[in-house]
Design an enzyme around this catalytic site. Structure first.
Site, short mmCIF file in Angstrom:
data_model
loop_
_atom_site.label_atom_id
_atom_site.label_comp_id
_atom_site.label_asym_id
_atom_site.label_seq_id
_atom_site.Cartn_x
_atom_site.Cartn_y
_atom_site.Cartn_z
CG MET A 15 -14.75 19.25 -28.73
SD MET A 15 -16.68 19.04 -28.82
CE MET A 15 -17.23 20.65 -29.26
CB ALA A 16 -10.56 14.72 -32.24
CB CYS A 101 -7.27 14.02 -25.43
SG CYS A 101 -8.16 12.68 -26.11
CE LYS A 140 -10.56 21.32 -22.74
NZ LYS A 140 -10.88 19.93 -22.23
CG HIS A 170 -13.41 18.29 -18.47
ND1 HIS A 170 -14.51 18.46 -19.33
CD2 HIS A 170 -13.99 17.02 -18.09
CE1 HIS A 170 -15.49 17.48 -19.46
NE2 HIS A 170 -14.98 16.66 -18.46
N GLY A 202 -16.81 21.87 -18.74
CA GLY A 202 -17.43 20.65 -18.27
C GLY A 202 -18.96 20.95 -18.14
N GLY A 225 -18.02 22.25 -24.87
CA GLY A 225 -17.46 21.35 -25.72
C GLY A 225 -18.97 20.44 -26.37
NE ARG A 226 -19.40 15.62 -23.25
CZ ARG A 226 -20.01 14.74 -22.31
NH1 ARG A 226 -20.61 13.80 -22.67
NH2 ARG A 226 -20.05 15.40 -20.86
#
Length: 339
Positions: A15-16, A101, A140, A170, A202, A225-226
């Site tokens: 994750m940027a 992305c 990905k 995702h 996801g 991720g989030r």
């Protein structure tokens, strides 16, 4: 790579601006099997950009990491992949190519999920990188680019044929960004479509989510991720759930603030006293805490570790006072946790 993911089934997503060295270290401690660096621009590396190369630094004690490259020029991607492999040696687990992305500034340049609109170019990138390195190459991507046009299963087959050793899916369309819910059915479809390992990604935010994703899709590994933002503990919870064990208790207010404080100081040790990038992490750690809304304004002015400490101290003191007023026995626990 089936054996690799059997040993590393729980991944921290690239994750940027998020998966910096400090955050990766905390997530690994909590049970992440492997972490990715922030996504790295192949073009930036080709210019010997120190800001870009900085993203490849390892966290203390980090003996293995995955690196995700983004770009759309096969020759540049291959050249920089070879440079990464040479530079990182045995600490490199594998190279991942970002084709998922959805950020406008990435897509408009033909990078990220824009490559799903050009499978031939995407395949040529995978082939070029695969020929340039000895480490495994993975990809990905998303459910598809345009909403309603699910192309992931066919795209996965194309990437496998080009030399990808594994794929991560995702379950949203690129045009969705992060709105709505991730569709896990598409991950199952991809799993049935290819022989290489498939990583599911996801909407995994707790142990039950991870168990449901694995059961529904048969995926070889799970990427978070989030769900890990401000919540490194999610990896401990998921790890326990996947093993059929009782999940650890959710962190207390004191534990959350202690982790946030530690994160800030780890970041300062690695990047210097200006840790403005800690602001978003601090916001995530504070989500749902008493007086968090008031603290956000103060966080936006924080620069140094001491600035963040002051906000965390105030929040902890308020939480202790709040708990004491409602439950006198709990204030001692809050203060003990903080020490």
């Amino acid at each position: 790579m089936h054996d690799f993911f059997a040993e590393h089934p729980l991944l921290l997503a690239p994750m940027a601006g998020v998966t910096d060295e400090a955050f990766r270290a905390l997530c690994r401690e909590q049970g992440a099997s492997l972490a990715y660096t922030e996504m790295v621009s192949a073009k930036g590396l080709s210019f010997a950009n120190e800001k870009t190369r900085h993203l490849l630094r390892l966290a203390p004690g980090e003996d293995l990491v995955a690196v995700q490259l983004f770009g759309h020029e096969p020759a540049v991607m291959a050249e920089q992949a070879a440079w990464i492999e040479h530079t990182m040696g045995d600490t490199l687990a594998y190279l991942d190519i970002n084709m998922g992305c959805p950020a406008r500034k990435i897509v408009t340049k033909g990078d990220g999920s824009a490559l799903m609109c050009d499978p031939a170019l995407a395949a040529s990138i995978v082939s070029a990188v695969r020929d340039a390195v000895n480490h495994p190459v993975t990809v990905k991507f998303r459910r598809g680019f345009k909403i309603g046009e699910e192309t992931a299963p066919e795209f996965a087959r194309r990437m496998e044929a080009a030399g990808a050793c594994a794929v991560t899916v995702h379950g949203r369309f690129s045009e969705q960004l992060y709105r709505g819910s991730a569709d896990w059915d598409v991950i199952a479809k991809v799993k049935r479509s290819v022989a290489i390992p498939v990583v599911g990604n996801g909407d995994v935010r707790c142990g039950a989510d991870a168990v449901a994703l694995r059961e529904k899709t048969g995926c070889d590994a799970i990427m978070i991720g989030r769900g890990a933002e401000g919540n490194p503990w999610v990896f401990a919870q998921v790890k326990a759930a996947l093993a059929g064990e009782e999940e650890p208790a959710l962190p207390s207010v004191a534990e959350r603030l202690a982790m946030a404080r530690r994160h800030a100081h780890l970041l300062a040790e690695r990047e210097g006293r200006n840790i403005v990038r800690m602001r978003k992490h601090a916001m995530w750690y504070m989500t749902g805490l008493p007086r968090a809304a008031t603290a956000r304004g103060k966080i936006n002015a924080c620069v140094t570790p001491e600035d963040f400490d002051k906000v965390f101290d105030d929040l902890l003191a308020f939480a202790a006072a709040h708990d004491s007023a409602h439950n006198p026995a709990s204030s001692a626990f809050v203060n003990k946790e903080a020490n």
